[in-house]
Write an enzyme that holds these catalytic residues in place. Structure first.
Site, PDB file in Angstrom:
ATOM      1  N   HIS A 193      70.667 -13.348  -9.902  1.00 62.06           N
ATOM      2  CA  HIS A 193      71.844 -13.276  -9.390  1.00 62.06           C
ATOM      3  C   HIS A 193      71.862 -12.400  -7.894  1.00 62.06           C
ATOM      4  CE1 HIS A 193      73.118 -12.101 -13.839  1.00 62.06           C
ATOM      5  NE2 HIS A 193      73.672 -13.466 -13.488  1.00 62.06           N
ATOM      6  N   CYS A 205      75.186  -4.048 -11.543  1.00 61.28           N
ATOM      7  CA  CYS A 205      75.570  -5.127 -12.601  1.00 61.28           C
ATOM      8  C   CYS A 205      76.071  -4.214 -13.685  1.00 61.28           C
ATOM      9  CB  CYS A 205      74.564  -5.921 -12.858  1.00 61.28           C
ATOM     10  SG  CYS A 205      73.017  -5.289 -12.622  1.00 61.28           S
TER      11      CYS A 205
HETATM   12  N1  ARG Z   1      69.455  -9.064 -18.733  1.00 60.29           N
HETATM   13  C1  ARG Z   1      70.649  -9.607 -18.042  1.00 60.29           C
HETATM   14  C2  ARG Z   1      70.591 -11.135 -17.707  1.00 60.29           C
HETATM   15  O1  ARG Z   1      69.453 -11.498 -17.469  1.00 60.29           O
HETATM   16  C3  ARG Z   1      70.705  -8.687 -16.639  1.00 60.29           C
HETATM   17  C4  ARG Z   1      71.926  -8.924 -16.130  1.00 60.29           C
HETATM   18  C5  ARG Z   1      71.967  -8.027 -14.826  1.00 60.29           C
HETATM   19  N2  ARG Z   1      73.079  -8.601 -14.200  1.00 60.29           N
HETATM   20  C6  ARG Z   1      73.380  -8.524 -12.887  1.00 60.29           C
HETATM   21  N3  ARG Z   1      74.404  -8.964 -12.223  1.00 60.29           N
HETATM   22  N4  ARG Z   1      72.218  -8.631 -12.094  1.00 60.29           N
HETATM   23  O2  ARG Z   1      71.661 -11.751 -17.581  1.00 60.29           O
END
Ligand code: ARG
Length: 290
Positions: free
Chosen positions: A175, A271
């Site tokens: 992300h 997040c």
């Molecule tokens: N385990 C989650 C996923 O893989 C973590 C999300 C973290 N969110 C972020 N915006 N980086 O989707």
């Protein structure tokens, strides 16, 4: 006053793996201790935001949807307009209905104005992959591992602002918010190895060298780029001393929270939150009438 969405971590766990940071076996071995630590970390993050003057709305936990604790992925929110996310992985798709109903409730309370679904066939994981840059008046938008390139045109049309596409080059930084963070003074804290050459060029074309702060491998792996910036304060996971010193030298104050139970799922401060009151207009000083 800043307003954030967070999620109650009561049903948080790491029980599947959709990014390389996720360690279900580590969680399983110490389930009770991990959950207790996660609840404490989430409380501490909420307290840190409140100490910075923010308010927090909380979404209820739902059993079987552990990543609901990352509402940054629920939607992109700007000027009261909400573009709901569609998750790439089936493991997270159950979150969509819950977040939709949370946003509809926020709408009925007047906290947001408009809620829109993403067209079929596109994936977009919310503010995790669309980061508003107030000074530059644009969205920096990550795509590749999670969000579809095609969703960026929807983003541009719905919000009416420029969208700069940034292709993410690795599964570790899946992300945009794991590797890119614009700061209030115009600096951008970012982790170059997470980007393709083309997206690095797009960043460098818009951010002069004096404003680029390159995170090290250690900073990025500590999830310190995944930060919440409120004016001169930056709320983030426990930071390497050198990063703290570099940010302090630029006039920022770090507010560090031990978020290790969430790093075990590949997420941290940014997040775990979603800013609801973000506006595209820079704050203006209202002068009293003579
Ligand atoms: N385990 C989650 C996923 O893989 C973590 C999300 C973290 N969110 C972020 N915006 N980086 O989707």
């Amino acid at each position: 006053m800043a307003l954030f969405l967070m999620t109650d971590p009561a049903h948080y766990e790491v029980c599947y793996q959709i990014n390389p940071w996720m360690k279900p076996a580590t969680w399983r071995d110490e389930r009770d201790a991990c959950l207790a630590a996660a609840k404490a970390a989430s409380r501490e993050l909420k307290a840190a935001l409140k100490a910075c003057g923010a308010q927090v709305e909380t979404v209820e936990a739902a059993r079987g949807l552990p990543d609901l604790v990352f509402p940054a992925n629920a939607a992109v929110v700007l000027d009261g307009k909400v573009l709901l996310a569609r998750f790439r992985h089936p493991e997270r798709q159950g979150e969509e209905a819950i977040f939709r109903s949370a946003f509809c409730k926020l709408k009925s309370r007047g906290l947001v104005q408009e809620v829109m679904d993403l067209p079929e066939g596109l994936f977009h994981e919310g503010a995790g992959d669309a980061i508003w840059d107030l000074g530059r008046q644009l969205f920096w938008a990550g795509y590749g591992p999670r969000s579809s390139r095609g969703a960026l045109a929807v983003l541009q049309g719905f919000f009416g602002h420029e969208v700069v596409p940034l292709q993410l080059a690795s599964e570790r930084y899946y992300h945009l918010d794991t590797c890119f963070c614009p700061l209030s003074g115009g600096e951008v804290l970012y982790y170059p190895p997470a980007f393709t050459e083309e997206s690095l060029a797009a960043i460098r074309a818009r951010v002069p060298e004096s404003l680029r702060i390159e995170a090290t491998d250690e900073d990025a792996a500590a999830f310190c780029v995944n930060a919440v910036n409120l004016d001169r304060r930056i709320v983030m996971a426990k930071a390497p001393a050198a990063l703290r010193a570099r940010l302090e030298a630029r006039g920022y104050e770090l507010v560090e929270v031990d978020l290790s139970p969430f790093i075990l799922s590949g997420g941290a401060a940014y997040c775990m939150t979603l800013r609801l009151d973000r506006t595209s207009a820079p704050a203006t000083t209202v002068l009293a009438a003579e």
